[in-house]
Enzyme design. Structure first.
Site, mmCIF file in Angstrom:
data_model
loop_
_atom_site.group_PDB
_atom_site.id
_atom_site.type_symbol
_atom_site.label_atom_id
_atom_site.label_comp_id
_atom_site.label_asym_id
_atom_site.label_seq_id
_atom_site.Cartn_x
_atom_site.Cartn_y
_atom_site.Cartn_z
ATOM 1 N N ARG A 1 0.823 -1.226 0.000
ATOM 2 C CA ARG A 1 0.000 0.000 0.000
ATOM 3 C C ARG A 1 0.851 1.267 0.000
ATOM 4 O O ARG A 1 0.441 2.295 -0.533
ATOM 5 C CB ARG A 1 -0.942 -0.014 1.216
ATOM 6 C CG ARG A 1 -1.987 1.116 1.223
ATOM 7 C CD ARG A 1 -3.024 0.895 2.325
ATOM 8 N NE ARG A 1 -4.125 1.852 2.281
ATOM 9 C CZ ARG A 1 -4.190 2.962 3.019
ATOM 10 N NH1 ARG A 1 -3.237 3.245 3.878
ATOM 11 N NH2 ARG A 1 -5.213 3.781 2.909
ATOM 12 N N ILE B 1 -7.077 7.796 -0.949
ATOM 13 C CA ILE B 1 -6.984 6.340 -0.980
ATOM 14 C C ILE B 1 -7.827 5.891 0.212
ATOM 15 O O ILE B 1 -7.670 6.392 1.330
ATOM 16 C CB ILE B 1 -5.513 5.852 -0.910
ATOM 17 C CG1 ILE B 1 -5.416 4.316 -0.865
ATOM 18 C CG2 ILE B 1 -4.744 6.456 0.251
ATOM 19 C CD1 ILE B 1 -3.984 3.782 -1.050
ATOM 20 N N SER B 2 -8.788 4.993 -0.022
ATOM 21 C CA SER B 2 -9.730 4.615 1.037
ATOM 22 C C SER B 2 -9.010 3.940 2.202
ATOM 23 O O SER B 2 -7.926 3.381 2.055
ATOM 24 C CB SER B 2 -10.788 3.651 0.495
ATOM 25 O OG SER B 2 -11.503 4.233 -0.566
ATOM 26 N N GLN B 3 -9.668 3.999 3.359
ATOM 27 C CA GLN B 3 -9.154 3.335 4.565
ATOM 28 C C GLN B 3 -9.117 1.816 4.319
ATOM 29 O O GLN B 3 -10.068 1.252 3.772
ATOM 30 C CB GLN B 3 -10.116 3.655 5.706
ATOM 31 C CG GLN B 3 -9.710 3.096 7.033
ATOM 32 C CD GLN B 3 -10.719 3.460 8.127
ATOM 33 O OE1 GLN B 3 -11.523 4.373 7.950
ATOM 34 N NE2 GLN B 3 -10.668 2.752 9.229
ATOM 35 N N PRO B 4 -8.025 1.148 4.721
ATOM 36 C CA PRO B 4 -7.929 -0.306 4.496
ATOM 37 C C PRO B 4 -9.139 -1.083 5.018
ATOM 38 O O PRO B 4 -9.639 -1.990 4.350
ATOM 39 C CB PRO B 4 -6.650 -0.691 5.249
ATOM 40 C CG PRO B 4 -5.812 0.541 5.173
ATOM 41 C CD PRO B 4 -6.770 1.696 5.268
#
Ligand code: SAH
Length: 215
Positions: free
Chosen positions: A39, A65-68
C-alpha cells in the site's frame, strides 16, 4: 515484483492485517490481499509512514486512498469468486483495484479525473496488476458495453443509487455502494430476479463524493 517493498514494510502490513481482522473482517482471501499489496507504493513516498495505519489518506487531484478497513469491508461484501466480472467506480489510487485483482476478479474500473486515470493505469501495470479495462469517464453510467457484471463496487459517496448500475448487474449479482451526502450508509443490493432487488444496510462510512460528469 514490487519496487522497494522491504521486510519492514511487510512487517507493518502484517500488523495492518491484524488490525483489520480485529475490526471484524473474516474473509481470508481479503485478508491475504491486504497482507500482500504494498500500500505504501500507492501513496506519495513522503507519506510512507501513514501507509500501514488504518486510515484514508490524500492522493492526487483532491482525492483519497480509502481506509484499508473500508476497502476490506466492501471487498468482503462482494463475495468475489475467481473469474467474476467486477466493475469498480472510482479507480483513484488503484489500491481497491489491486485488491479485486488479487481476489481473482476480471476487473473493469472507471475514473473521472484524467490525471488519476493516467497515473494509476501506468502504476498498476508497473506493479503487474492487469485489470481487464481501465476507463476514463463517468461512473454514473457504468460500462454498458461490458455488462452484465457479477458485482459492482462504488468507492465514492453516492447521493443516490444510479439506475444504470443496478441494470448492469447479473441476476444474483451484488452492488456495494455507500449512499448519502455528508456521510454514507454502506448499502448492498442483490439482484434476486430481473426486476427485483434485495437491499441490506451496513452502517455509516465517509467517502469523497461521487461527482456528476464534468462534460
Ligand atoms: N478506489 C479508490 C478510492 C478513491 S476515492 C482507492 O482505493 O484509492 C474515489 C474516487 O472516485 C476518486 O478518485 C474520484 O475521482 C472518483 N470519482 C468520483 N466521482 C466519479 C464518477 N462519477 N465516475 C468515476 N469516478 C469518480
Amino acid at each position: 515484483m514490487p519496487m522497494n517493498d522491504t521486510t519492514r514494510h511487510q512487517g507493518k502490513r502484517r500488523q495492518l492485517v491484524q488490525v483489520v481482522k480485529e475490526k471484524g473482517i473474516t474473509d481470508q482471501n481479503v485478508l491475504l490481499a491486504i497482507g500482500k499489496i504494498p500500500r505504501h507504493l500507492f501513496m506519495d513516498s513522503s507519506f510512507e509512514d501513514h501507509a500501514y495505519q488504518d486510515k484514508a489518506f490524500p492522493i492526487a487531484a483532491d482525492q483519497t486512498i480509502s481506509q484499508p478497513y473500508t476497502v476490506a469491508f466492501q471487498s468482503q461484501l462482494l463475495q468475489i469468486k475467481k473469474g467474476d466480472q467486477v466493475l469498480e467506480i472510482g479507480t483513484g489510487s488503484g489500491y481497491q483495484t489491486a485488491v479485486l485483482c488479487e481476489l481473482g476478479a476480471r476487473v473493469y474500473s472507471i475514473e473521472r479525473q484524467q490525471e488519476l486515470y493516467k497515473k494509476t493505469k501506468l502504476f498498476l501495470s508497473k506493479l503487474n496488476y492487469r485489470p481487464k479495462f481501465l476507463s476514463f469517464g463517468d461512473g454514473y453510467k457504468g460500462l454498458p458495453a461490458y455488462a452484465p457484471f457479477d458485482s459492482i463496487i462504488v468507492t465514492a459517496g453516492a447521493p443516490f443509487v444510479p439506475k444504470a448500475l443496478l441494470s448492469q448487474l447479473k441476476v444474483g449479482g451484488r452492488l456495494v455502494i455507500p449512499v448519502g451526502e455528508n456521510s454514507q450508509i454502506m448499502t448492498l443490493f442483490i439482484r434476486v430476479s430481473t426486476s427485483k432487488f434485495e437491499k441490506k444496510e451496513f452502517g455509516e462510512f465517509r467517502f469523497v463524493p461521487l461527482l456528476e460528469d464534468k462534460n
